[in-house]
Design an enzyme around this catalytic site. Sequence first.
Site, PDB file in Angstrom:
ATOM      1  CG  HIS A  37     -24.781  53.014 172.403  1.00 28.67           C
ATOM      2  ND1 HIS A  37     -24.795  52.905 173.773  1.00 28.67           N
ATOM      3  CD2 HIS A  37     -24.421  51.791 171.935  1.00 28.67           C
ATOM      4  CE1 HIS A  37     -24.468  51.670 174.121  1.00 28.67           C
ATOM      5  NE2 HIS A  37     -24.225  50.970 173.033  1.00 28.67           N
ATOM      6  CE  LYS A 149     -16.548  49.267 173.799  1.00 31.36           C
ATOM      7  NZ  LYS A 149     -16.937  48.489 174.977  1.00 31.36           N
ATOM      8  CB  SER A 185     -18.391  49.951 178.028  1.00 30.29           C
ATOM      9  OG  SER A 185     -18.957  48.657 178.107  1.00 30.29           O
TER      10      SER A 185
HETATM   11  P1  AMP Z   1     -23.147  47.664 172.047  1.00 29.38           P
HETATM   12  O1  AMP Z   1     -24.482  48.181 172.499  1.00 29.38           O
HETATM   13  O2  AMP Z   1     -22.131  47.601 173.141  1.00 29.38           O
HETATM   14  O3  AMP Z   1     -23.269  46.389 171.250  1.00 29.38           O
HETATM   15  O4  AMP Z   1     -22.583  48.750 171.042  1.00 29.38           O
HETATM   16  C1  AMP Z   1     -23.312  49.147 169.908  1.00 29.38           C
HETATM   17  C2  AMP Z   1     -22.428  49.972 169.014  1.00 29.38           C
HETATM   18  O5  AMP Z   1     -21.962  51.111 169.722  1.00 29.38           O
HETATM   19  C3  AMP Z   1     -21.177  49.197 168.545  1.00 29.38           C
HETATM   20  O6  AMP Z   1     -20.901  49.535 167.195  1.00 29.38           O
HETATM   21  C4  AMP Z   1     -20.128  49.712 169.478  1.00 29.38           C
HETATM   22  O7  AMP Z   1     -18.822  49.646 168.933  1.00 29.38           O
HETATM   23  C5  AMP Z   1     -20.558  51.163 169.638  1.00 29.38           C
HETATM   24  N1  AMP Z   1     -19.969  51.709 170.861  1.00 29.38           N
HETATM   25  C6  AMP Z   1     -20.030  51.193 172.114  1.00 29.38           C
HETATM   26  N2  AMP Z   1     -19.310  51.934 172.989  1.00 29.38           N
HETATM   27  C7  AMP Z   1     -18.764  52.942 172.251  1.00 29.38           C
HETATM   28  C8  AMP Z   1     -17.902  54.039 172.561  1.00 29.38           C
HETATM   29  N3  AMP Z   1     -17.455  54.264 173.793  1.00 29.38           N
HETATM   30  N4  AMP Z   1     -17.548  54.866 171.544  1.00 29.38           N
HETATM   31  C9  AMP Z   1     -17.991  54.665 170.285  1.00 29.38           C
HETATM   32  N5  AMP Z   1     -18.813  53.652 169.931  1.00 29.38           N
HETATM   33  C10 AMP Z   1     -19.190  52.797 170.898  1.00 29.38           C
END
Ligand code: AMP
Length: 281
Positions: A37, A149, A185
């Site tokens: 993030h 991801k 993640s």
């Molecule tokens: P989330 O909180 O899981 O919904 O993720 C929010 C944003 O962060 C989304 O655009 C995800 O693709 C990005 N994101 C999550 N994990 C990663 C990672 N390991 N590398 C790059 N971006 C990420």
Amino acid sequence: MDILTTVHDLRDRLRPHRQEGRSIGLVPTMGYLHEGHLSLMRRGRSENDVLVATIFVNPTQFGPNEDLDKYPRDPEGDAEKCRSAGVDILFVPEPGEVYGPQFQTYVTVERVSAPLCGASRPGHFRGVATVVLKLFNMVQPTDAYFGGKDYQQVQVIKTMARDLNLDVRIVECDTIREDDGLAMSSRNAYLSPDRRRQAVCLYEALMEAKGFFKNGANNAEHYLAAMRTRVNAEPDTEVDYISIVHPDTLEDLAEVGDKALAILAVRIGSTRLIDNMLLHE
Ligand code: AMP
């Protein structure tokens, strides 16, 4: 950094910036922030005058038997991380602020939402597209940042932006990984130490596929068999899907040509993890 909870306050705070013609970057998240993030936030910070991050665990993208209620949360730690990444405005609405009692309008992106995670999580991408469009309308960003991801999610959002003529640049950022290759993640927090060690099998399966590609292999079934073997070598893993697809359409490839994406979803114990790799890069 301002922490705002209502759409009204968010709009009031952003209006003068927009009137001055400043660029506004948006990083939507569900919180429990990690380096993945933060990499999006740093890029958004470096490319925009104003940076908005949102933390919203969006109920409409979770199925009835999924982890909405136990999704990890750390509001204070997250706020601190956003502050140090240079976020100007952190928007943290309650579900009732986003979805009023009369809510009944959804966005469906058709073909690109259908396979892979769309097949195993019915309604998931409808929830994602709907909340992202709502956040775009609330913030009216010039640039919005998403992680590779969640490859299919980025394709869904790019397709929505193109089809609905949204005036926003969708920026796809690289996947940030742990030292052993596991994609970062928020859901990695569910893994016990043993499960955490096993979880590297997703990355290693992708690296097997990459090796096949480098050697010029073109029968996708050979890639898939090697990937399945790597994942199944770990106890208590269950493959949701393992696929070799065209990176633009997400349609299965039988023959691997010059462009291909390896993508998979695997349950490690009860934790469902996803990952992907462009084989030609
Ligand atoms: P989330 O909180 O899981 O919904 O993720 C929010 C944003 O962060 C989304 O655009 C995800 O693709 C990005 N994101 C999550 N994990 C990663 C990672 N390991 N590398 C790059 N971006 C990420």
